[in-house]
Design a protein around this motif. Structure first.
Motif, PDB file in Angstrom:
ATOM      1  N   ASP A  61      16.651  19.262  29.626  1.00  0.00           N
ATOM      2  CA  ASP A  61      16.533  18.303  28.699  1.00  0.00           C
ATOM      3  C   ASP A  61      17.758  17.305  28.891  1.00  0.00           C
ATOM      4  OD1 ASP A  61      17.594  16.557  25.892  1.00  0.00           O
ATOM      5  OD2 ASP A  61      18.790  18.324  25.300  1.00  0.00           O
ATOM      6  N   SER A  74      16.172   5.113  27.858  1.00  0.00           N
ATOM      7  CA  SER A  74      15.716   6.791  28.185  1.00  0.00           C
ATOM      8  C   SER A  74      16.874   7.700  27.320  1.00  0.00           C
ATOM      9  CB  SER A  74      15.741   7.409  29.649  1.00  0.00           C
ATOM     10  OG  SER A  74      14.917   6.769  30.578  1.00  0.00           O
ATOM     11  N   LEU A 100      15.064   9.738  23.754  1.00  0.00           N
ATOM     12  CA  LEU A 100      16.120  11.147  24.176  1.00  0.00           C
ATOM     13  C   LEU A 100      16.294  11.533  23.031  1.00  0.00           C
ATOM     14  CD1 LEU A 100      13.897  13.193  25.631  1.00  0.00           C
ATOM     15  CD2 LEU A 100      16.014  13.579  27.144  1.00  0.00           C
ATOM     16  N   LEU A 155       7.694  11.740  25.729  1.00  0.00           N
ATOM     17  CA  LEU A 155       8.621  11.704  27.028  1.00  0.00           C
ATOM     18  C   LEU A 155       8.007  10.116  27.762  1.00  0.00           C
ATOM     19  CD1 LEU A 155       9.287  15.005  28.356  1.00  0.00           C
ATOM     20  CD2 LEU A 155      10.320  13.263  26.451  1.00  0.00           C
ATOM     21  N   THR A 182      12.716  11.503  32.167  1.00  0.00           N
ATOM     22  CA  THR A 182      13.726  12.779  31.844  1.00  0.00           C
ATOM     23  C   THR A 182      13.163  13.401  33.194  1.00  0.00           C
ATOM     24  OG1 THR A 182      11.486  13.624  31.372  1.00  0.00           O
ATOM     25  CG2 THR A 182      12.217  11.918  29.800  1.00  0.00           C
TER      26      THR A 182
END
Ligand code: PLP
Length: 273
Positions: free
Chosen positions: A28, A54, A58, A137, A142
């Motif tokens: 994560d 990003s 997320l 995603l 990530t």
């Protein structure tokens, strides 16, 4: 080696991140790799914009971009080197087993490694796995990179430095850590971001500076393209001299060589384009 961890410049050996950091336990986190030339970061504003995008994608707290900038400067000042890769990592932070992220705030690490100048051309392979152009995603940078690690290992087994993916509908997408361009009848084309590729910063600059077109391309374009090249922060613009069993003698070809020249000149002119 000095690194930045959670607000402090410190010795690499002394820096500690929890074994329960959500970045470690479940991937994560997000990251950026930024090139540095003679202690100056290249295209840092674009990298910070993407880091913030990003984080939003997320659902991580908005990173303090002023702190990230200060951290980059501090790490670059403390570790002089001619050509470097700054690695900015930003994760969900400490979350004891069984708990969700967020209880202790995110972790920010900025580190630096030395790099060699890339060769002018390289070998690539295609892999049988696909990029998902509609995943949760897609388009986010990530730390969940294991798929790329597996694909890159496949490339290395075949003497190549990059593996190229198609997306789920069979279109050319991107490499494990690079975007891909092809030359057809003298025109440069690259897959659109809707193909599922990362919106690479080098890709965006190459499109702007060479007039490359964003075009949906079938994977088998690699069998007939006159020239192929890759772009990424650490490769800049790099020719491809082999894709699977197909040799492209003389790579980088004339169109790629011109793109390399234009990129080098424009990048030398402006470190934050
Ligand atoms: N695609 C992927 C999956 C990447 O990880 C990267 C860079 O690491 C790129 C493309 C190239 O992006 P950039 O030019 O911003 O380095």
């Amino acid at each position: 080696m000095k690194i930045w961890l959670d607000g402090i410049l410190q010795d690499l050996e002394a820096a500690r991140v929890s074994v329960f950091d959500h970045g470690l336990t479940v991937g994560d986190g997000i990251f950026e790799t930024v090139k540095s030339v003679d202690g100056k970061p290249f295209a840092l504003t674009r990298h910070l914009d993407r880091l913030a995008r990003s984080a939003r994608g997320l659902g991580l707290p908005e990173p303090d971009l002023d702190e990230v900038r200060r951290a980059c400067d501090a790490v670059l000042d403390a570790n002089p080197m001619p050509l470097g890769r700054l690695r900015i990592t930003y994760t969900g932070g400490l979350s004891p087993l069984g708990s969700d992220r967020g209880e202790h705030g995110p972790t920010l690490v900025v580190a630096l490694g030395e790099v060699a100048r890339r060769p002018d051309s390289t070998a690539t392979v295609t892999v049988p796995w696909t990029r998902n152009e509609r995943g949760a995603l897609t388009g986010l940078k990530t730390t969940s990179y294991a798929e790329n690690v597996v694909a890159l290992a496949r490339a290395r087994e075949q003497g190549a430095s990059e593996a190229l993916f198609a997306n789920t509908v069979g279109q050319l997408c991107e490499g494990t850590g690079s975007n891909v361009f092809v030359v057809l009848d003298g025109e440069i084309h690259t897959p659109p971001v809707a193909s599922g590729c990362l919106a690479g910063i080098t890709r965006a600059l190459a499109v702007e500076w060479t007039g490359a077109k964003e075009t949906d391309l079938p994977l088998d374009v690699l069998e007939r393209a006159d020239e192929i090249f890759l772009t990424s922060t650490l490769r800049d613009v790099q020719g491809v001299h082999r894709v699977d069993g197909r040799e492209l003698p003389g790579a980088p070809g004339p169109v790629t060589a011109k793109a390399m020249r234009v990129f080098d000149e424009r990048a030398a002119d402006d470190v934050d384009p």
